[in-house]
Scaffold this motif. Structure first.
Motif, PDB file in Angstrom:
ATOM      1  N   ILE A   1      22.395  36.006 -55.797  1.00 39.27           N
ATOM      2  CA  ILE A   1      22.949  36.804 -54.703  1.00 39.27           C
ATOM      3  C   ILE A   1      23.997  36.007 -53.931  1.00 39.27           C
ATOM      4  CG2 ILE A   1      22.387  37.836 -52.464  1.00 39.27           C
ATOM      5  CD1 ILE A   1      19.729  38.732 -53.714  1.00 39.27           C
ATOM      6  N   LEU A   2      23.704  34.748 -53.622  1.00 37.63           N
ATOM      7  CA  LEU A   2      24.643  33.939 -52.852  1.00 37.63           C
ATOM      8  C   LEU A   2      25.913  33.652 -53.646  1.00 37.63           C
ATOM      9  CD1 LEU A   2      22.261  31.404 -51.057  1.00 37.63           C
ATOM     10  CD2 LEU A   2      23.336  33.469 -50.138  1.00 37.63           C
ATOM     11  N   ILE A   3      25.778  33.469 -54.954  1.00 42.27           N
ATOM     12  CA  ILE A   3      26.973  33.231 -55.783  1.00 42.27           C
ATOM     13  C   ILE A   3      27.851  34.479 -55.811  1.00 42.27           C
ATOM     14  CG2 ILE A   3      27.762  32.840 -58.141  1.00 42.27           C
ATOM     15  CD1 ILE A   3      25.358  30.976 -58.509  1.00 42.27           C
ATOM     16  N   VAL A   4      27.238  35.641 -56.033  1.00 41.97           N
ATOM     17  CA  VAL A   4      28.011  36.884 -56.115  1.00 41.97           C
ATOM     18  C   VAL A   4      28.658  37.210 -54.773  1.00 41.97           C
ATOM     19  CG1 VAL A   4      27.848  39.374 -56.478  1.00 41.97           C
ATOM     20  CG2 VAL A   4      26.656  37.808 -58.020  1.00 41.97           C
ATOM     21  N   GLN A   5      27.914  37.050 -53.688  1.00 39.67           N
ATOM     22  CA  GLN A   5      28.472  37.390 -52.389  1.00 39.67           C
ATOM     23  C   GLN A   5      29.472  36.353 -51.906  1.00 39.67           C
ATOM     24  OE1 GLN A   5      25.849  38.666 -49.320  1.00 39.67           O
ATOM     25  NE2 GLN A   5      24.748  40.117 -50.586  1.00 39.67           N
TER      26      GLN A   5
ATOM     27  N   GLY B   1      11.109  41.782 -56.612  1.00 37.12           N
ATOM     28  CA  GLY B   1      12.357  41.222 -57.130  1.00 37.12           C
ATOM     29  C   GLY B   1      13.420  42.278 -57.345  1.00 37.12           C
ATOM     30  N   LEU B   2      13.002  43.450 -57.826  1.00 37.85           N
ATOM     31  CA  LEU B   2      13.955  44.547 -58.005  1.00 37.85           C
ATOM     32  C   LEU B   2      14.549  44.967 -56.668  1.00 37.85           C
ATOM     33  CD1 LEU B   2      15.292  46.793 -59.695  1.00 37.85           C
ATOM     34  CD2 LEU B   2      13.211  48.152 -59.361  1.00 37.85           C
ATOM     35  N   GLY B   3      13.712  45.096 -55.644  1.00 37.05           N
ATOM     36  CA  GLY B   3      14.218  45.460 -54.328  1.00 37.05           C
ATOM     37  C   GLY B   3      15.185  44.428 -53.789  1.00 37.05           C
ATOM     38  N   MET B   4      14.868  43.164 -53.983  1.00 39.77           N
ATOM     39  CA  MET B   4      15.756  42.097 -53.527  1.00 39.77           C
ATOM     40  C   MET B   4      17.099  42.149 -54.248  1.00 39.77           C
ATOM     41  SD  MET B   4      14.910  38.017 -53.506  1.00 39.77           S
ATOM     42  CE  MET B   4      16.071  36.799 -52.870  1.00 39.77           C
ATOM     43  N   ALA B   5      17.064  42.400 -55.561  1.00 37.51           N
ATOM     44  CA  ALA B   5      18.311  42.502 -56.333  1.00 37.51           C
ATOM     45  C   ALA B   5      19.134  43.707 -55.904  1.00 37.51           C
ATOM     46  CB  ALA B   5      17.985  42.574 -57.827  1.00 37.51           C
ATOM     47  N   LEU B   6      18.467  44.844 -55.681  1.00 36.06           N
ATOM     48  CA  LEU B   6      19.187  46.031 -55.216  1.00 36.06           C
ATOM     49  C   LEU B   6      19.860  45.772 -53.884  1.00 36.06           C
ATOM     50  CD1 LEU B   6      16.511  48.759 -56.075  1.00 36.06           C
ATOM     51  CD2 LEU B   6      18.769  48.542 -57.134  1.00 36.06           C
ATOM     52  N   PHE B   7      19.147  45.101 -52.994  1.00 32.92           N
ATOM     53  CA  PHE B   7      19.676  44.843 -51.659  1.00 32.92           C
ATOM     54  C   PHE B   7      20.839  43.855 -51.680  1.00 32.92           C
ATOM     55  CE2 PHE B   7      19.294  42.098 -47.788  1.00 32.92           C
ATOM     56  CZ  PHE B   7      19.821  43.010 -46.884  1.00 32.92           C
ATOM     57  N   GLY B   8      20.757  42.833 -52.513  1.00 31.85           N
ATOM     58  CA  GLY B   8      21.765  41.782 -52.480  1.00 31.85           C
ATOM     59  C   GLY B   8      22.915  41.951 -53.439  1.00 31.85           C
TER      60      GLY B   8
END
Length: 546
Positions: free
Chosen positions: A52-56, A153-160
């Motif tokens: 998430i941090l890399i993509v954002q 983990g799915l929720g975290m991925a969707l959010f980030g």
């Protein structure tokens, strides 16, 4: 633990013989999720956090386009750092100041090392810790709401990783700070320990979230539902009372500040908190969100342009959880997040309300939780075992196959859409005109210290670092018409201005600002960067030299 019971019937004169009965609750206590001791959860959460941090963070200074709101909040944070007050101009209680005070604290170390880094482009990196903390808190909340590890983990991925999240969480918005605090409040409310201080802390965190962005008031009922469900029955009244008191007493600090400054009530010659609230409540509506041609519908289209899965999927899931499936285990666990989504959705359905583009930020974590919960519920329904011991292996294999087919179909729909949008966020350069305009105003103007320029807040700090006098040389264009203190320094109106940096924001709002409109009409472009509606023009005002 064992208990003794007498026999049901006894012969005459017989002595009761005790027998032991195993207590099922004591023998098999329900396990409680503890993130700090769960190695698998930590590994999964850590791996997702890195992605998430890399993509954002990749290309964060170039996409999306700088917004005037970002510049406003960062300039106010800069004012706090410089001990100039709560804003770089007169603070008029448009928003509580706690949000940009936190931004000031986050960006303060970098500004000490190099003051010129206090610009929108560079300080977007300060939003990454906020995004990361919010993502971790969402994972913890999902686990505390009884979602399985993979669903958390799915929720975290969707959010980030949703393109909508990547775009909005990169920007310096108060909403992102407020969401972090509200997620902390939900985590404390759903604490497995059920300590009273956790619930008091939930109220305190919620108050900080509301004082970071006042629209978080809409989420408080959902927080109360979560607190009610997860507090112990014997101490519930103390938990709820403590949380409400902590939230209310902390929130009262804002009107108390206004009262101590003699700015609570309207009066001549000063701003007031009540006037600020009246302004926010009376802003021109942007129309019904489903009516084409309205401002609200344009905002909705911009959200759906980046992602349809998170907004529409989460909203549909919230409706199902609160309606058709309200008695299911998943619905009870996600009652709070579902209520948050429903409340936020109902507010935007008002035909007379004003809908800002960043409004959806408040709903993003709850939308992600609901979709993850729905996925977990479907998977559990498909894979659940019959209580009969003779379930066939073939049936199990069929159910696993069906689950994999459903997961593959969902991935086949989501991944291509997200890939294209996230690829744009990682490669596009939407801010080249802003960088070029800032460089021109820094290098081409011979005497920045003696020059007056109207500029939007996205470039205001760039000009300040280039040598323009804050407030007198670099002038936020709104203030030339709306702030009497600034208008008083311009007795000849537009003739006292040398340059106007015509950005899309300036051109859009100049219609309602006479001084800015006259400055544009009596000026000629000397440099143009970009093309079309997104261009930025440096316009020299004829006869504008003081």
């Amino acid at each position: 633990m064992t208990v003794t019971r007498p026999t049901a019937t006894l012969p005459t004169g017989a002595v009761p013989a005790p027998r032991t009965v195993a207590h099922p609750v004591a023998k098999n206590p329900a396990p409680r999720f503890r993130f700090r001791t769960s190695r698998p959860d930590q590994l999964l959460c850590g791996a997702l956090l890195m992605v998430i941090l890399i993509v954002q963070g990749w290309n964060i200074t170039r996409f999306p386009t700088f917004s005037d709101d970002e510049g406003t909040y960062l300039a106010q944070a800069w004012s706090v750092q410089q001990s100039m007050g709560l804003a770089h101009y007169t603070y008029w209680y448009d928003h509580p100041p706690v949000g940009w005070i936190q931004i000031a604290l986050i960006t303060w170390p970098a500004s000490l090392i190099d003051p010129s880094t206090m610009t929108v482009a560079t300080m977007r990196y300060a939003m990454l810790p906020i995004s990361g903390i919010s993502a971790v808190l969402l994972f913890v909340l999902a686990r505390r709401l009884s979602l399985p590890r993979w669903a958390a983990g799915l929720g975290m991925a969707l959010f980030g990783l949703s393109p909508l999240s990547v775009m909005l969480q990169r920007e310096i918005f108060l909403d992102n700070v407020a969401v972090m605090w509200m997620l902390l409040a939900f985590c404390l409310a759903a604490s497995p320990s059920r300590h009273l201080w956790h619930h008091f802390g939930a109220g305190l965190a919620a108050a900080v979230g509301v004082l970071s962005k006042e629209t978080m008031l809409l989420v408080l009922p959902a927080l109360l539902v979560t607190l009610w469900r997860h507090s112990h029955r014997d101490t519930r009244k103390y938990a709820v009372t403590g949380a409400v008191a902590a939230c209310g007493l902390t929130g009262l600090g804002y009107p108390l500040y206004a009262l101590l400054n003699s700015e609570l009530f309207p009066g001549n010659g000063h701003v007031s908190l009540i006037d600020g609230i009246k302004y926010q409540m009376s802003r021109d509506g942007s129309g019904f969100i489903l009516a084409k041609g309205t401002g609200s519908h344009a905002v909705l289209e911009s959200w759906l342009y980046y992602d349809t899965v998170l907004p529409l999927g989460g909203l549909a899931g919230a409706v199902l959880l609160l309606g058709v499936l309200r008695w299911s285990v998943t619905a009870r666990a996600l009652a709070g997040p579902a209520l948050a989504v429903a409340t936020l959705a109902l507010v935007v359905m008002r035909p007379t309300g004003y809908l800002p583009a960043m409004y959806v930020i408040q709903a993003l974590p709850f939308l992600a939780l609901i979709i993850a919960g729905a996925a977990a519920s479907v998977t559990h329904t498909v894979l659940r075992r019959r209580r009969k011991a003779d379930e066939s292996t073939g049936l199990k294999a069929t159910r696993w196959g069906l689950t994999l087919v459903l997961a593959a179909a969902a991935a086949a729909y989501v991944v291509p859409h997200w890939y294209e949008s996230d690829r744009t966020a990682l490669t596009a350069d939407a801010n080249a005109p802003y960088r070029a305009a800032a460089a021109w105003m820094r290098d081409a103007v011979p005497d920045p210290g003696g020059t007056r320029a109207l500029v939007d807040d996205a470039l205001w700090l760039d000009l300040v670092h280039a040598g323009y006098q804050p407030g007198d040389g670099a002038i936020w264009f709104y203030k030339a018409d709306l702030d009497p203190a600034v208008a008083g320094t311009l007795p000849r109106g537009w003739r006292d201005i040398d340059y106007v940096v015509s950005s899309p924001t300036v051109r859009r709002d100049a219609v309602d600002l006479p001084t800015v409109r006259a400055a544009l009409e009596h000026s000629a472009p000397v440099a143009v960067f970009g093309r079309g509606e997104d261009r930025i023009e440096i316009r020299r005002i004829a006869g504008g030299t003081r």
